[in-house]
Design a protein around this motif. Structure first.
Motif, PDB file in Angstrom:
ATOM      1  N   ASP A 178       4.671  12.536  -0.391  1.00 59.02           N
ATOM      2  CA  ASP A 178       3.356  12.453  -0.865  1.00 59.02           C
ATOM      3  C   ASP A 178       2.866  11.105  -0.608  1.00 59.02           C
ATOM      4  O   ASP A 178       1.579  10.697  -0.200  1.00 59.02           O
ATOM      5  N   ARG A 179       3.639  10.210  -1.296  1.00 61.67           N
ATOM      6  CA  ARG A 179       3.262   8.721  -0.974  1.00 61.67           C
ATOM      7  C   ARG A 179       3.131   8.179   0.313  1.00 61.67           C
ATOM      8  O   ARG A 179       2.285   7.462   0.647  1.00 61.67           O
ATOM      9  N   ARG A 180       3.978   8.729   1.146  1.00 63.97           N
ATOM     10  CA  ARG A 180       3.913   8.395   2.573  1.00 63.97           C
ATOM     11  C   ARG A 180       2.609   8.820   3.119  1.00 63.97           C
ATOM     12  O   ARG A 180       1.974   8.057   4.088  1.00 63.97           O
ATOM     13  N   ARG A 181       2.228  10.062   2.770  1.00 68.40           N
ATOM     14  CA  ARG A 181       1.105  10.254   3.327  1.00 68.40           C
ATOM     15  C   ARG A 181      -0.157   9.864   2.752  1.00 68.40           C
ATOM     16  O   ARG A 181      -1.133   9.527   3.685  1.00 68.40           O
ATOM     17  N   TYR A 182      -0.139   9.549   1.493  1.00 69.51           N
ATOM     18  CA  TYR A 182      -1.366   8.707   1.170  1.00 69.51           C
ATOM     19  C   TYR A 182      -1.474   7.399   1.569  1.00 69.51           C
ATOM     20  O   TYR A 182      -2.529   6.734   1.847  1.00 69.51           O
ATOM     21  N   VAL A 183      -0.164   6.773   1.890  1.00 66.13           N
ATOM     22  CA  VAL A 183      -0.248   5.482   2.345  1.00 66.13           C
ATOM     23  C   VAL A 183      -0.884   5.636   3.842  1.00 66.13           C
ATOM     24  O   VAL A 183      -1.471   4.520   4.168  1.00 66.13           O
ATOM     25  N   ALA A 184      -0.415   6.582   4.600  1.00 64.80           N
ATOM     26  CA  ALA A 184      -0.797   6.583   6.158  1.00 64.80           C
ATOM     27  C   ALA A 184      -2.452   6.552   6.049  1.00 64.80           C
ATOM     28  O   ALA A 184      -3.303   6.324   6.899  1.00 64.80           O
ATOM     29  N   LEU A 185      -3.166   7.372   5.105  1.00 64.92           N
ATOM     30  CA  LEU A 185      -4.401   7.743   5.048  1.00 64.92           C
ATOM     31  C   LEU A 185      -5.061   6.469   4.776  1.00 64.92           C
ATOM     32  O   LEU A 185      -6.039   6.085   5.337  1.00 64.92           O
ATOM     33  N   LEU A 186      -4.721   5.477   3.725  1.00 62.16           N
ATOM     34  CA  LEU A 186      -5.133   4.326   3.427  1.00 62.16           C
ATOM     35  C   LEU A 186      -4.968   3.406   4.592  1.00 62.16           C
ATOM     36  O   LEU A 186      -5.934   2.452   4.768  1.00 62.16           O
ATOM     37  N   LEU A 187      -3.976   3.135   5.372  1.00 54.33           N
ATOM     38  CA  LEU A 187      -3.456   2.145   6.314  1.00 54.33           C
ATOM     39  C   LEU A 187      -4.517   2.455   7.604  1.00 54.33           C
ATOM     40  O   LEU A 187      -4.985   1.801   8.144  1.00 54.33           O
ATOM     41  N   ASP A 188      -4.897   3.794   7.567  1.00 55.99           N
ATOM     42  CA  ASP A 188      -6.015   4.038   8.928  1.00 55.99           C
ATOM     43  C   ASP A 188      -7.036   3.500   8.502  1.00 55.99           C
ATOM     44  O   ASP A 188      -7.812   2.958   9.464  1.00 55.99           O
ATOM     45  N   GLY A 189      -7.545   3.193   7.281  1.00 56.04           N
ATOM     46  CA  GLY A 189      -8.666   2.519   6.902  1.00 56.04           C
ATOM     47  C   GLY A 189      -8.690   1.012   7.240  1.00 56.04           C
ATOM     48  O   GLY A 189      -9.606   0.388   7.273  1.00 56.04           O
ATOM     49  N   LEU A 190      -7.553   0.441   7.521  1.00 57.77           N
ATOM     50  CA  LEU A 190      -7.359  -0.870   7.708  1.00 57.77           C
ATOM     51  C   LEU A 190      -7.633  -1.197   9.321  1.00 57.77           C
ATOM     52  O   LEU A 190      -7.457  -2.261   9.831  1.00 57.77           O
ATOM     53  N   ARG A 191      -7.551  -0.266  10.005  1.00 62.31           N
ATOM     54  CA  ARG A 191      -7.590  -0.087  11.616  1.00 62.31           C
ATOM     55  C   ARG A 191      -8.951  -0.517  12.084  1.00 62.31           C
ATOM     56  O   ARG A 191      -9.797  -0.146  11.496  1.00 62.31           O
TER      57      ARG A 191
END
Length: 203
Positions: A178-191
């Protein structure tokens, strides 16, 4: 760096004192996470294989022990997640943030104790922040992240990832997946490629 007791610059310890200090800090780190924040100091001393009087000679208060544990955990487990790399700038930055979330999630009890006791070591946090900033600068220079990103934004991403991963009050903690999924979603917003972010309120 101040001493573990917060009484000024650290002085070198005798070999036996240094050994006891290390045992107590390691035992406390394990006990806080396994038994909870209210674990008795006598139990920590027992796990360390020393008498409780030895614990009180090294740490006059519970908060001083918490500070020593935080310093050890931060230096050994959290700071290394921001090790400046020389690979792909985006991979280095994203990997650093992902590792930091996992390291912090594993030590939530200790970090909560440290925050409540007001014993966060400013020097360690600043050192971590400087390294993370270098990763952000590399990613920004390479065009791998939004140009308007700031170090404050990265701190917010870490906080948001952990808040979402912990779940709402009364619900089970999120799993590693779950944490990896949420982190991936947040990281996408940095692109790059997203609409510009609003200007921070303090600018």
């Amino acid at each position: 760096m101040t001493s573990a007791t917060g009484a000024g610059p650290a002085r070198p310890l005798r070999a036996d004192a240094a050994r006891n200090h290390r045992r107590l800090v390691e035992a406390a780190a394990t006990a806080f996470e396994s038994d909870g924040p209210d674990v008795a100091l006598e139990e920590i001393a027992r796990r360390a294989g020393v008498g409780v009087a030895t614990l009180y000679r090294r740490f006059r208060t519970r908060d001083q022990l918490v500070r020593a544990v935080l310093e050890a955990v931060f230096a050994a487990e959290i700071e290394p997640t921001a090790a400046a790399g020389d690979g792909d700038p985006w991979t280095d930055l994203a990997g650093s943030l992902s590792r930091a979330v996992e390291a912090i999630a594993a030590r939530r009890t200790i970090l909560t104790l440290a925050r409540e006791a007001g014993v966060f070591d400013v020097e360690s946090v600043q050192r971590y922040g400087r390294t993370l900033n270098r990763l952000l600068d590399r990613a920004r220079d390479a065009g791998a992240v939004r140009p308007e990103l700031s170090p404050r934004d990265l701190s917010a991403v870490l906080v948001m990832a952990l808040a979402v991963a912990e779940g709402a009050e009364g619900t089970p903690d999120a799993t590693g997946a779950d944490r990896r999924r949420y982190v991936a979603l947040l990281l996408d917003g940095l692109r790059p490629g997203h609409p510009p972010l609003p200007t921070p309120s303090d600018l």
